[in-house]
Scaffold this active site. Structure first.
Site, PDB file in Angstrom:
ATOM      1  N   ASN A 143       7.871  -5.763  -1.110  1.00  0.00           N
ATOM      2  CA  ASN A 143       7.873  -4.647  -0.166  1.00  0.00           C
ATOM      3  C   ASN A 143       6.441  -4.543   0.339  1.00  0.00           C
ATOM      4  O   ASN A 143       5.589  -3.945  -0.331  1.00  0.00           O
ATOM      5  CB  ASN A 143       8.303  -3.340  -0.837  1.00  0.00           C
TER       6      ASN A 143
ATOM      7  N   HIS B  38       4.329  -4.634   9.059  1.00  0.00           N
ATOM      8  CA  HIS B  38       4.303  -4.528  10.514  1.00  0.00           C
ATOM      9  C   HIS B  38       2.993  -5.021  11.126  1.00  0.00           C
ATOM     10  O   HIS B  38       2.849  -5.016  12.344  1.00  0.00           O
ATOM     11  CB  HIS B  38       4.529  -3.057  10.931  1.00  0.00           C
TER      12      HIS B  38
ATOM     13  N   SER C 126      13.261   2.550   2.757  1.00  0.00           N
ATOM     14  CA  SER C 126      13.875   3.267   3.874  1.00  0.00           C
ATOM     15  C   SER C 126      14.478   2.256   4.851  1.00  0.00           C
ATOM     16  O   SER C 126      14.142   1.061   4.821  1.00  0.00           O
ATOM     17  CB  SER C 126      12.816   4.103   4.600  1.00  0.00           C
TER      18      SER C 126
ATOM     19  N   ARG D 282      13.818   4.248  12.085  1.00  0.00           N
ATOM     20  CA  ARG D 282      12.570   5.014  12.154  1.00  0.00           C
ATOM     21  C   ARG D 282      11.777   4.645  13.417  1.00  0.00           C
ATOM     22  O   ARG D 282      12.315   4.090  14.365  1.00  0.00           O
ATOM     23  CB  ARG D 282      11.784   4.789  10.856  1.00  0.00           C
TER      24      ARG D 282
ATOM     25  N   ALA E  12       3.303  -0.881   4.794  1.00  0.00           N
ATOM     26  CA  ALA E  12       2.821  -0.891   6.187  1.00  0.00           C
ATOM     27  C   ALA E  12       2.353  -2.275   6.630  1.00  0.00           C
ATOM     28  O   ALA E  12       2.384  -2.590   7.836  1.00  0.00           O
ATOM     29  CB  ALA E  12       1.711   0.133   6.356  1.00  0.00           C
TER      30      ALA E  12
ATOM     31  N   ARG F 229       7.972   0.298  13.305  1.00  0.00           N
ATOM     32  CA  ARG F 229       8.490  -0.214  12.026  1.00  0.00           C
ATOM     33  C   ARG F 229       9.632  -1.215  12.226  1.00  0.00           C
ATOM     34  O   ARG F 229      10.169  -1.751  11.264  1.00  0.00           O
ATOM     35  CB  ARG F 229       8.992   0.935  11.139  1.00  0.00           C
TER      36      ARG F 229
ATOM     37  N   GLU G 294      12.549  -9.693   1.131  1.00  0.00           N
ATOM     38  CA  GLU G 294      11.791  -8.532   1.637  1.00  0.00           C
ATOM     39  C   GLU G 294      12.634  -7.276   1.404  1.00  0.00           C
ATOM     40  O   GLU G 294      13.822  -7.262   1.732  1.00  0.00           O
ATOM     41  CB  GLU G 294      11.555  -8.758   3.143  1.00  0.00           C
TER      42      GLU G 294
ATOM     43  N   ARG H 281       5.313  10.846  -2.641  1.00  0.00           N
ATOM     44  CA  ARG H 281       5.014  10.512  -1.250  1.00  0.00           C
ATOM     45  C   ARG H 281       6.275  10.670  -0.406  1.00  0.00           C
ATOM     46  O   ARG H 281       7.226   9.903  -0.563  1.00  0.00           O
ATOM     47  CB  ARG H 281       4.561   9.051  -1.197  1.00  0.00           C
TER      48      ARG H 281
ATOM     49  N   HIS I 202      12.739  -2.941   1.716  1.00  0.00           N
ATOM     50  CA  HIS I 202      12.191  -1.654   2.156  1.00  0.00           C
ATOM     51  C   HIS I 202      13.065  -0.542   1.607  1.00  0.00           C
ATOM     52  O   HIS I 202      14.304  -0.625   1.697  1.00  0.00           O
ATOM     53  CB  HIS I 202      12.156  -1.561   3.687  1.00  0.00           C
TER      54      HIS I 202
ATOM     55  N   PRO J  31       0.791  -1.225   0.000  1.00  0.00           N
ATOM     56  CA  PRO J  31       0.000   0.000   0.000  1.00  0.00           C
ATOM     57  C   PRO J  31       0.830   1.284   0.000  1.00  0.00           C
ATOM     58  O   PRO J  31       1.889   1.352   0.627  1.00  0.00           O
ATOM     59  CB  PRO J  31      -0.817  -0.103   1.289  1.00  0.00           C
ATOM     60  N   ASN J  32       0.300   2.256  -0.709  1.00  0.00           N
ATOM     61  CA  ASN J  32       0.852   3.622  -0.807  1.00  0.00           C
ATOM     62  C   ASN J  32       2.083   3.718  -1.702  1.00  0.00           C
ATOM     63  O   ASN J  32       2.526   4.824  -2.011  1.00  0.00           O
ATOM     64  CB  ASN J  32       1.173   4.214   0.582  1.00  0.00           C
TER      65      ASN J  32
ATOM     66  N   ASP K  67       1.374 -15.675   6.465  1.00  0.00           N
ATOM     67  CA  ASP K  67       0.812 -17.024   6.247  1.00  0.00           C
ATOM     68  C   ASP K  67       0.819 -17.376   4.766  1.00  0.00           C
ATOM     69  O   ASP K  67       1.125 -18.511   4.389  1.00  0.00           O
ATOM     70  CB  ASP K  67      -0.623 -17.105   6.796  1.00  0.00           C
TER      71      ASP K  67
ATOM     72  N   TYR L 128      11.350   8.382   0.777  1.00  0.00           N
ATOM     73  CA  TYR L 128      11.182   7.278  -0.184  1.00  0.00           C
ATOM     74  C   TYR L 128      11.769   7.558  -1.567  1.00  0.00           C
ATOM     75  O   TYR L 128      11.733   6.687  -2.427  1.00  0.00           O
ATOM     76  CB  TYR L 128       9.691   6.929  -0.306  1.00  0.00           C
TER      77      TYR L 128
HETATM   78  C1  DQA Z   1       8.393   0.802   3.662  1.00  0.00           C
HETATM   79  C2  DQA Z   1       8.544   1.033   5.161  1.00  0.00           C
HETATM   80  C3  DQA Z   1       7.210   0.848   5.876  1.00  0.00           C
HETATM   81  O1  DQA Z   1       7.372   1.037   7.274  1.00  0.00           O
HETATM   82  C4  DQA Z   1       6.210   1.845   5.365  1.00  0.00           C
HETATM   83  O2  DQA Z   1       4.949   1.623   5.965  1.00  0.00           O
HETATM   84  C5  DQA Z   1       6.096   1.859   3.879  1.00  0.00           C
HETATM   85  C6  DQA Z   1       7.293   1.665   3.066  1.00  0.00           C
HETATM   86  C7  DQA Z   1       9.685   1.146   2.888  1.00  0.00           C
HETATM   87  O3  DQA Z   1       9.780   0.746   1.734  1.00  0.00           O
HETATM   88  O4  DQA Z   1      10.587   1.790   3.434  1.00  0.00           O
HETATM   89  O5  DQA Z   1       5.031   2.114   3.326  1.00  0.00           O
HETATM   90  O6  DQA Z   1       8.100  -0.561   3.439  1.00  0.00           O
END
Ligand code: DQA
Length: 148
Positions: free
Chosen positions: A78, A84, A106, A111, A81, A115, A102, A21, A104, A13-14, A91, A26
């Site tokens: 990735n 977390h 950032s 942070r 959110a 997170r 995985e 953003r 990320h 998401p996002n 699962d 990011y």
């Molecule tokens: C993220 C880190 C997450 O904590 C955050 O909610 C994101 C992006 C990252 O790519 O740094 O949406 O996964």
């Protein structure tokens, strides 16, 4: 060239808003920029790649289920959110037999404390954080090298 393998890249998401953003966290690249770079690297190396983004937990889970059955050998994820919060994504990944990396953008450990915990890390074979979009490239490079 014969395909060396199929990789699914899943963005949570996002991440569709990348570029605008919180770019100080990011980066200024868009999701399309990142995906284009990955499509190019995969093509040069003879790999198939599919990049998907969803703001919906269930859609991410459905994509993981599809990857169990379509010859996908690895998932770069990735979960944003959902990293977390989502036992359901953990699962789903536990039902997938290939590699899971995985990523990320950032450095989540630098942070807020919420997170610092990742459900997905309980399944991931590798975790990359804090390298921006290069983290996705490092993940794909590692998969390609490991398969050589
Ligand atoms: C993220 C880190 C997450 O904590 C955050 O909610 C994101 C992006 C990252 O790519 O740094 O949406 O996964």
């Amino acid at each position: 060239m014969m395909s060396a393998g199929k990789v699914l890249v899943l963005h949570g998401p996002n991440l569709n808003l990348l570029g605008t953003r919180q770019p100080e966290i990011y980066g200024y690249e868009t999701l399309e920029d990142i995906n284009n770079g990955l499509y190019e690297k995969a093509a040069v190396n003879g790999w198939d790649i599919e990049c998907r983004q969803s703001n919906h937990e269930g859609e991410l889970i459905d994509a993981i289920h599809a990857a169990r059955q379509d010859g996908t050998v690895a998932i770069i994820i990735n979960p944003a959110a959902y990293t977390h919060t989502s036992v359901a994504i953990l699962d789903a990944l536990n039902t997938f037999e290939g590699k899971v990396i995985e990523v990320h953008l950032s450095n989540v450990h630098k942070r807020e404390s919420f997170r610092h915990h990742s459900y997905v890390s309980l399944r991931a074979d590798g975790v990359i954080a804090g390298l921006g979009s290069q983290g996705y490239h490092a993940a794909l490079d590692a998969l390609i090298k490991t398969a050589e």
